[in-house]
Structure formats: structure tokens, C-alpha cells
Design an enzyme around this catalytic site. Sequence first.
Site, PDB file in Angstrom:
ATOM      1  N   ASN A 197       0.854  -1.191   0.000  1.00 19.48           N
ATOM      2  CA  ASN A 197       0.000   0.000   0.000  1.00 19.48           C
ATOM      3  C   ASN A 197       0.884   1.233   0.000  1.00 19.48           C
ATOM      4  OD1 ASN A 197      -1.422   2.339   1.384  1.00 19.48           O
ATOM      5  ND2 ASN A 197      -3.135   0.932   1.152  1.00 19.48           N
TER       6      ASN A 197
ATOM      7  N   THR B 205      -5.060  -0.406  -2.599  1.00 21.14           N
ATOM      8  CA  THR B 205      -5.494   0.931  -2.213  1.00 21.14           C
ATOM      9  C   THR B 205      -6.663   0.771  -1.256  1.00 21.14           C
ATOM     10  OG1 THR B 205      -6.213   3.113  -2.949  1.00 21.14           O
ATOM     11  CG2 THR B 205      -6.929   1.262  -4.302  1.00 21.14           C
ATOM     12  N   GLU B 206      -6.614   1.501  -0.129  1.00 14.89           N
ATOM     13  CA  GLU B 206      -7.540   1.192   0.963  1.00 14.89           C
ATOM     14  C   GLU B 206      -8.986   1.516   0.637  1.00 14.89           C
ATOM     15  OE1 GLU B 206      -4.880   3.202   1.186  1.00 14.89           O
ATOM     16  OE2 GLU B 206      -5.237   4.937   2.473  1.00 14.89           O
ATOM     17  N   ASN B 207      -9.228   2.299  -0.418  1.00  8.69           N
ATOM     18  CA  ASN B 207     -10.613   2.511  -0.799  1.00  8.69           C
ATOM     19  C   ASN B 207     -11.211   1.317  -1.538  1.00  8.69           C
ATOM     20  OD1 ASN B 207      -8.614   3.650  -2.599  1.00  8.69           O
ATOM     21  ND2 ASN B 207     -10.283   4.395  -3.872  1.00  8.69           N
TER      22      ASN B 207
ATOM     23  N   SER C 230     -11.394  -4.215   2.958  1.00 14.45           N
ATOM     24  CA  SER C 230     -10.108  -3.601   2.638  1.00 14.45           C
ATOM     25  C   SER C 230      -9.267  -3.410   3.898  1.00 14.45           C
ATOM     26  CB  SER C 230     -10.345  -2.250   1.962  1.00 14.45           C
ATOM     27  OG  SER C 230      -9.124  -1.686   1.562  1.00 14.45           O
TER      28      SER C 230
END
Lengths: 221, 216
Positions: B25, B48-50, B90
Site C-alpha cells: 500500500n 489501495t484502501e478505498n 479492505s
Amino acid sequence: MSRTRVSTAADAVAQIQDGDTVLVGGFGMAGMPVVLIDALIDHGATDLTIVSNNAGNGDTGLAALLAAGRVRKVICSFPRQSDSWVFDGLYRAGKIELEVVPQGNLAERMRAAGAGIGAFYSPTAVGTLLAEGKETRTIDGRDYLLEFPIRGDVALIGAHVGDRAGNLVYRRTARNFGPVMAAAATTTVAQVTRVAEVGELDPEAIVTPGIYVDHLVEVAS
Amino acid sequence: MSGPLDRDEMARIVARDIPDGSYVNLGIGQPTKVADYLDLAGGVVLHTENGMLGMGPIATGDDVDPDLTNAGKQPVTELPGAAYFHHADSFAMMRGGHLDICIMGAFQVSARGDLANWHTGAPDAIPAVGGAMDLATGARDVFVMMSLFAKDGTAKLVPECTYPLTGLACVSRVYTELAIFHLTADGVVVPETFGIEFDELAERLDVEIRRPPNRE
């Protein structure tokens, strides 16, 4: 027959009452249910608590709801952005309450609400300012904080296509908080670009089953 | 290296140290640049944390899709093998220890690996944490990319952080324009310097540093 109804935006938000907690999907503008938020502004409910990742961008959507003075408190992970002038102004003027929650805890607290979990221990934020006032517990040598669910009276989310049974599919990273919020609220309204007939969507591809969805509002994509 | 690293050279060095096959990330800002030097087709998978694994480069022109962004809300692309998931998943994959490396910027890092990167602590600052605390706690390794000294000349690698903390003892490496620091149980080890001698570096820091064991 499904309990999910295909509604106008105005009808779908009509039940929102003053003082309600409203979960608002989206990460930035991706997945942001702008049409539903606009309907909520027209509806007039006020004194709202808004739970969303951000606190509005630019002058539309959530930012417009804030600008209209309808929001008492925002629970979010990241209010401050280059285009969050509406929130920034209200916050600095002391006109809005803010609870900052780490993004993963925010998601998991809503997940817990939807899943009937009473509370859970998370390692995130241990030893930080955001741990203040939270119960700490050491489990197998690691410290955790007790986190409580965040429930919504209503969730307003954006999805890609919904069928008349309320089943939803999303597009790319616009999925973000949608599935979690849909389950965490008493009433869920999904803004979709198309309402499909029952049987049209591949059951294997459904991300949010219709049991969580009360209203579908079709909007132009 | 003849002098201190510029931003591109720093990104290249960080990318060099990420093993093939890693799930990584990249934080907002400077770490985003690391992607330019990773072999995304060959091994490293970006998270990607979204809500995506298999994120590709920044999108331009016709590839821009408002439904496909990174955590900094910039338009990005998807690579073959990409997968989408919701926010709780996530962060579960992060918190659950499945993400190998997270790369973030920082205001300060302590010798013990405490990270301060979310809040300046200034009374008029609006606090905003995003996923920083979740990443700091959840990723198996946290690499920090930062300038070694603040604008006022004070070191950002410190004995104890004075800025509000993001996570405790979570940083394993610090990449700066002047040196790489490995924060180990045996202290702060400096495997490489860039345009500065080890002794001068040691003098300019309040943190005790060591050469790698085979060079002591």
C-alpha cells in the site's frame, strides 16, 4: 414479492427525521449518492448526524447539506481536504461537531452494527489521542481498544445497478462503504444508474443482497 | 551516490527494496511515486484502501473514470488480475496481517519505530486521520519516506516523538534523502548513506545509529 421499492428520491428520503443519524456512502465523489443528498436538502430534515468517510467536497453533495446548516455532527475519518472549505468554515466557527474515527475502525464499526456485534476490540489507534476514553484490553500480548457499532437510521448509498429485488452491484472503487452501510442502517436507500428486472443480474455477482435495501432510486448515469 | 537523493531517486531506492510478490500500500503524496519504479506487471501488487488490489498507474485522458480512484482520490487504472472489495474488507485484510508493506510519509519517527504523521497538534488544525492509523497498525512492515530534517533544521528521526502518534513501534525502515535507517531490536542500523559520511550523520542526530553488523 420483494419489499424493496423503486422510489423517487423525494419519496425515498421522506422518512428521514430531525436528529436522525444518516450514513452517507462514497469516498470523495466515487459512490457519493449526490441525487439522494440533494433530495435530503429539499426534504429539510435538520440536526442530523452524518457518518461518511469525508466531510464534503466542493459545494455539492454532502458539502451542500452542510452548507444548508442541517448537520449537527459529522463522524468521519478525513474531514480536511483541499476542497473541504464548507466543513472547515463550519468547524472553525464552532457550528459543527466532529468525531474523527480511523477509516478502518469506521468501516468495521458499521460492519459490526449490520452484523449484530455488540462491540469489538481493534488494535488501531492504541497509544494515540484517538484512544482517549476507550477501554483497553491486552489479548495474547497485544493491546486493543474497545470499539462500539455505529448504526444509522438511514443509509444513503450509490451503487451501479440494482434489480427490483434490491440486489446491488457496484462499479470499481465506487463500492467503498456501500455494502457496509446498507447493512448498518434501519432503512437503506440506494441510488443506481439503472433498475434491472429480477433475474437479470447474475446471482453470483451480487455484492449487496436485496435484504438490506429498502428503496432504489434510478438516476441518470 | 554522489549527493543526497532527490525525490525520484528515493522512490527508486524504496522500490528496489520491495520484494517481488509483495502486496503493498502506497500512502498519499511522496510514496505514490514509488509505483513508477515497481514492476507491477511482474510481481508487486498494489493495494489501495478505498477497495482495490491490482491498482495500475495514474489514469489520463480517456482512461479517467470517476469510479476508479486511489486513496488520494486521483483517477487510476486497473491491471489484469485486479479485485475490488468494500471498505470493511479492505481494512480487514490490512488489520489481519495480509498486507506486506505500507509506505507512508511522516512528521517524525522515533528510534523505537513510533510513527507521527496524522496531526501536527497545532490548536487550529482540523484533525484528519484517514487510514493512517489502520495502516500503521495493520501492515506487516511500515516503511517511511521523509526528508531527514524539518524546514527548521531539526531531525525528524528522534528519540521520542513530540507530535501526536499514529502508531506505536510500527515503523521498520525509514528512507530519507541522506540515509536509510533500519529500526531493529538491536538499535537503528544505517545500511546506506547518500552524500554524507556516517560519522557526520551520527553527529547531526540525537538518535544513536550503528553501521550494519558486517561493517562495524
